[in-house]
Design a protein around this motif. Structure first.
Motif, PDB file in Angstrom:
ATOM      1  N   ARG A  81       1.265  -1.495  -0.229  1.00  0.00           N
ATOM      2  CA  ARG A  81       0.093  -0.233   0.026  1.00  0.00           C
ATOM      3  C   ARG A  81       1.343   1.400   0.353  1.00  0.00           C
ATOM      4  O   ARG A  81       2.136   0.970  -0.018  1.00  0.00           O
ATOM      5  CB  ARG A  81      -1.004   0.016   1.406  1.00  0.00           C
ATOM      6  N   ARG A  82       0.230   2.781  -0.736  1.00  0.00           N
ATOM      7  CA  ARG A  82       1.193   3.557  -0.889  1.00  0.00           C
ATOM      8  C   ARG A  82       1.192   4.233   0.696  1.00  0.00           C
ATOM      9  O   ARG A  82       0.692   3.767   1.852  1.00  0.00           O
ATOM     10  CB  ARG A  82       0.433   4.485  -1.475  1.00  0.00           C
TER      11      ARG A  82
ATOM     12  N   ARG B 160       5.137   3.443  -3.901  1.00  0.00           N
ATOM     13  CA  ARG B 160       4.306   4.023  -1.865  1.00  0.00           C
ATOM     14  C   ARG B 160       4.814   5.521  -1.814  1.00  0.00           C
ATOM     15  O   ARG B 160       3.393   6.157  -1.414  1.00  0.00           O
ATOM     16  CB  ARG B 160       5.634   3.563  -0.946  1.00  0.00           C
TER      17      ARG B 160
ATOM     18  N   ASP C  98       0.103   3.514 -11.092  1.00  0.00           N
ATOM     19  CA  ASP C  98       1.004   3.235 -10.069  1.00  0.00           C
ATOM     20  C   ASP C  98       2.090   3.673  -9.833  1.00  0.00           C
ATOM     21  O   ASP C  98       3.717   3.753  -9.106  1.00  0.00           O
ATOM     22  CB  ASP C  98       0.954   1.981  -9.166  1.00  0.00           C
TER      23      ASP C  98
ATOM     24  N   GLY D 109      -4.063   1.740  -8.786  1.00  0.00           N
ATOM     25  CA  GLY D 109      -4.560   0.744  -7.457  1.00  0.00           C
ATOM     26  C   GLY D 109      -4.942  -0.214  -7.373  1.00  0.00           C
ATOM     27  O   GLY D 109      -6.140  -0.787  -6.098  1.00  0.00           O
TER      28      GLY D 109
ATOM     29  N   ALA E 272      -2.315   5.123   1.857  1.00  0.00           N
ATOM     30  CA  ALA E 272      -2.844   3.730   2.283  1.00  0.00           C
ATOM     31  C   ALA E 272      -3.660   3.225   1.394  1.00  0.00           C
ATOM     32  O   ALA E 272      -4.271   2.403   1.090  1.00  0.00           O
ATOM     33  CB  ALA E 272      -3.579   4.103   3.505  1.00  0.00           C
ATOM     34  N   ALA E 273      -3.568   3.816   0.209  1.00  0.00           N
ATOM     35  CA  ALA E 273      -4.065   2.413  -0.935  1.00  0.00           C
ATOM     36  C   ALA E 273      -3.689   2.336  -1.586  1.00  0.00           C
ATOM     37  O   ALA E 273      -2.177   1.850  -1.614  1.00  0.00           O
ATOM     38  CB  ALA E 273      -4.545   4.204  -2.147  1.00  0.00           C
ATOM     39  N   PRO E 274      -4.676   0.795  -2.229  1.00  0.00           N
ATOM     40  CA  PRO E 274      -3.784  -0.456  -2.365  1.00  0.00           C
ATOM     41  C   PRO E 274      -3.010  -0.301  -4.298  1.00  0.00           C
ATOM     42  O   PRO E 274      -2.845   0.993  -4.809  1.00  0.00           O
ATOM     43  CB  PRO E 274      -5.109  -1.107  -2.508  1.00  0.00           C
TER      44      PRO E 274
END
Length: 323
Positions: free
Chosen positions: A17-18, A251, A264, A276, A295-297
């Motif tokens: 996650r980010r 990230r 991403d 994401g 916190a995004a995937p």
């Protein structure tokens, strides 16, 4: 050109996650004066995809609204986009650090003699491709006389103050392996680059970034044609280091393609893997103007093993000091 995406889509790569967002990486188009065999973008002189002014303006608005501290410009040759200078000026006016991923041979192409002086004026960090300090290896990877032309361009940057510790004008070089192998330890290779380029060509630079070749697009197709794709993926997986996950570029970065679509990372962009890992998430930069990515995937696949193998690899070079 054989497609590599189908070979990469199923993966056991760990979910990540980010942290947030610091770097806006923009691919300004696939037009380039070279056609390098390791190019994961498959850029070249016949490509016509270029980011338009509306998307450039959206990016300028994005930098005003989001906590971006670095604008990372790539291509192709990003300077060949007619809006390149306006974008750089706008970013610098907002206090954003700008990196130009520069193919140094562009400096001697007709109509592009402004590049070095413009970058120095706006204190843009130059990240220049030079996949080896050997003329033979560079020309084998990038084309005849590319090494000679690249050295001439690096000297021109040096004359403006680039590559010297006391000027604040940063000139970093990028190394890619010639074939299906991992890069050697970055620190030792950087020492070799400094020694050879200074002694033989009078060239100075700040740092060397070692980057693993991605098994996608032109390089992936070459691996498939030679029957080396599976062996290369095995090499990457066997060299996987879990601790590299903490520092992979995705990230803190988003990648924007020439149409304004968001991903991403630059490699996911080339594979058409949306930001994401979700079909319902943001797909265009305009959708992110007021969007919190913390916190995004992150969308992962098999090629992500290239970023975590050995020293680790990112657009900023090795993640660890040694394998």
């Amino acid at each position: 050109m054989r497609e590599t995406r189908s070979y990469l889509s199923t993966t056991d790569f760990p979910a990540i996650r980010r942290r947030g967002l610091r770097t806006l990486q923009m691919n300004l188009g696939y037009l380039c004066n070279l056609s390098c065999i390791h190019c994961h973008v498959a850029a070249g002189p016949n490509r016509r995809e270029l980011m338009d002014r509306a998307t450039i303006d959206t990016a300028i608005d994005f930098m005003a609204r989001q906590p971006v501290d670095t604008l990372d410009l790539t291509g192709g040759s990003p300077e060949m986009n007619p809006h390149f200078r306006d974008l750089v000026r706008a970013a610098r006016e907002r206090g954003v650090h700008v990196m130009d991923r520069c193919n140094p041979t562009i400096l001697d192409e007709p109509g592009y003699d402004w590049i070095a002086g413009f970058l120095a004026e706006h204190r843009v960090e130059v990240v220049a491709s030079l996949p080896c300090y050997s003329e033979g290896n560079v020309d084998a990877q990038r084309g005849r006389h590319v090494f000679e032309r690249s050295v001439a361009a690096l000297r021109r940057f040096n004359r403006l103050g680039y590559g010297r510790a006391d000027t604040g004008l940063t000139l970093n070089l990028v190394y890619n392996p010639l074939g299906a192998a991992l890069p050697p330890p970055q620190a030792a290779l950087e020492d070799d680059y400094h020694a050879h380029l200074w002694a033989e060509h009078g060239v100075e630079f700040n740092h060397l970034f070692t980057i693993a070749n991605m098994p996608i697009k032109r390089f992936g197709s070459m691996l498939l044609s030679r029957g080396e794709f599976d062996d290369y993926m095995t090499l990457l997986k066997n060299a996987y280091r879990r601790e590299n996950l903490a520092d992979v570029m995705c990230r803190d970065l988003i990648s924007v393609d020439w149409r304004g679509r968001v991903y991403d990372c630059d490699f996911n962009q080339m594979l058409g893997m949306p930001l994401g890992a979700g079909a319902s998430g943001p797909t265009h930069l305009v959708d992110l103007l007021d969007h919190d990515l913390a916190a995004a995937p992150i969308h992962v696949a098999e090629h992500c093993y290239a970023c975590t193998a050995g020293q680790g690899s990112s657009c900023g070079g090795a993640l660890k000091s040694s394998p």
